[in-house]
Design an enzyme around this catalytic site. Structure first.
Site, PDB file in Angstrom:
ATOM      1  N   GLY A 141       0.805  -1.213   0.000  1.00  0.00           N
ATOM      2  CA  GLY A 141       0.000   0.000   0.000  1.00  0.00           C
ATOM      3  C   GLY A 141       0.838   1.262   0.000  1.00  0.00           C
ATOM      4  O   GLY A 141       2.022   1.238  -0.338  1.00  0.00           O
ATOM      5  N   HIS A 190       4.864   2.102  -7.941  1.00  0.00           N
ATOM      6  CA  HIS A 190       3.915   0.994  -7.989  1.00  0.00           C
ATOM      7  C   HIS A 190       3.109   1.012  -9.293  1.00  0.00           C
ATOM      8  O   HIS A 190       2.877  -0.032  -9.918  1.00  0.00           O
ATOM      9  CB  HIS A 190       2.933   1.078  -6.812  1.00  0.00           C
ATOM     10  CG  HIS A 190       3.551   0.879  -5.471  1.00  0.00           C
ATOM     11  ND1 HIS A 190       3.624   1.886  -4.533  1.00  0.00           N
ATOM     12  CD2 HIS A 190       4.115  -0.215  -4.897  1.00  0.00           C
ATOM     13  CE1 HIS A 190       4.198   1.417  -3.443  1.00  0.00           C
ATOM     14  NE2 HIS A 190       4.514   0.162  -3.627  1.00  0.00           N
ATOM     15  N   LYS A 231      14.298  -1.829  -7.330  1.00  0.00           N
ATOM     16  CA  LYS A 231      14.801  -1.109  -6.151  1.00  0.00           C
ATOM     17  C   LYS A 231      15.115  -2.097  -5.026  1.00  0.00           C
ATOM     18  O   LYS A 231      16.096  -1.965  -4.323  1.00  0.00           O
ATOM     19  CB  LYS A 231      13.810  -0.054  -5.672  1.00  0.00           C
ATOM     20  CG  LYS A 231      14.336   0.757  -4.474  1.00  0.00           C
ATOM     21  CD  LYS A 231      13.371   1.855  -4.062  1.00  0.00           C
ATOM     22  CE  LYS A 231      12.247   1.308  -3.233  1.00  0.00           C
ATOM     23  NZ  LYS A 231      12.696   0.874  -1.865  1.00  0.00           N
ATOM     24  N   SER A 273       7.465   4.287  -0.493  1.00  0.00           N
ATOM     25  CA  SER A 273       6.399   4.756   0.390  1.00  0.00           C
ATOM     26  C   SER A 273       6.974   5.492   1.601  1.00  0.00           C
ATOM     27  O   SER A 273       6.327   6.364   2.181  1.00  0.00           O
ATOM     28  CB  SER A 273       5.550   3.569   0.861  1.00  0.00           C
ATOM     29  OG  SER A 273       4.960   2.927  -0.243  1.00  0.00           O
TER      30      SER A 273
END
Length: 283
Positions: free
Chosen positions: A31, A37, A152, A189
């Site tokens: 999330g 993403h 990554k 994130s």
């Protein structure tokens, strides 16, 4: 856009799609979605009829309980972002911990031919057991044709490839290029938690990696590593945890370069209490 939080209902939907001959791509996430993403989702949509995006903050891969608590959970915003990409080709799976783990939240133990002991494995106890556990379970639930992971987390990507090989899982793993902000910072994130001061200095990481790549053309791995360590000692806002030049197959630190092998430079740093990782292909 269909949204499931029950694995049986999701599996039934996927089975129906597969019976009709549709292919399924898969992008597992925790999330707090960003453009990195979305680049994986778009790659999946270009190669499959439907893409399942899982949104689940997996407790078994955190070695720091505070980090687990602080990890951003933004499901509504994530769903809105995905809807902008496609309203009818994306399936969201946002399960509870109980739906994934039942009443026993714990990791399986995995052996990944030693890949799990290098770099991140040396600094984050049990991390790759947690990664292996959740990815294997998600693959069993989603049964995708292809699954997409960003470079990554290159060590994670190689470990997942090894997981698929060792357990003979019927899925093709696709590695996707690192998605970067305009100033070079690898999208994560965690970036949203950086202070303004740390966000301003964070592109120094990629700048240093690029310089290391140039130096690797003429210098030894030892010399390049010593130079990188020195650069970070002169940068008080970033604390270097490790810089390692490794063989991409074994992930072991290189002692002596060979023209027959491929190498990447891997880095982990702290910007305040935010841990950032990055890497770059060297040859």
């Amino acid at each position: 856009m269909k949204n499931y939080n029950n694995k049986i209902e999701l599996a039934t939907q996927i089975s129906t799609l597969k019976e009709k001959g549709y292919t399924i791509g898969f992008v597992p996430t925790m999330g707090a979605l960003h453009n990195g993403h979305l680049s994986l989702v778009n790659m999946g949509l270009s190669e499959n009829d439907f893409v399942v995006v899982s949104i689940f903050v997996n407790p078994t891969q955190f070695d720091n309980s505070e980090d687990l608590v602080r990890y951003p959970r933004t499901l509504e915003a994530d769903m809105a972002l995905l809807k902008q990409v496609s309203d009818d080709k994306i399936i969201i799976y946002a399960p509870s911990e109980e739906d994934i783990y039942g009443d026993q939240i714990q990791s399986q133990n995995f052996v990944f031919d030693g890949l799990e002991h290098e770099m991140e494995g040396a600094f984050r106890s049990g991390h790759f057991d947690g990664v292996g556990t959740i990815v294997k379970r998600l693959f069993e639930i989603v049964t995708p044709d292809r699954a997409y992971f960003g470079e990554k987390d290159f060590q994670q990507l190689q470990i997942i490839r090894k997981l698929v090989e060792l357990h003979q899982l019927p899925v093709t793993i696709i590695g996707c290029p690192i998605y970067r902000a305009e100033d070079g910072l690898a999208m994560s994130s965690r970036n949203a938690r950086l202070t303004e001061e740390h966000r301003d200095i964070a592109p120094f990481i990629y700048k240093t990696l690029n310089a290391a790549k140039v130096k690797f053309g003429t210098k030894s791995a030892k010399n390049v590593t010593e130079w990188v360590v020195k650069q970070f000692k002169n940068q008080p806002l970033l604390e270097l945890e490790y810089f390692i030049i490794a063989d991409i197959t074994t992930l072991k630190e290189v002692k002596r370069k060979s023209t027959k092998k491929s190498y990447r430079a891997f880095i982990a740093t702290y910007a305040g209490d935010i841990r950032l990782i990055d890497n770059i292909a060297l040859n």
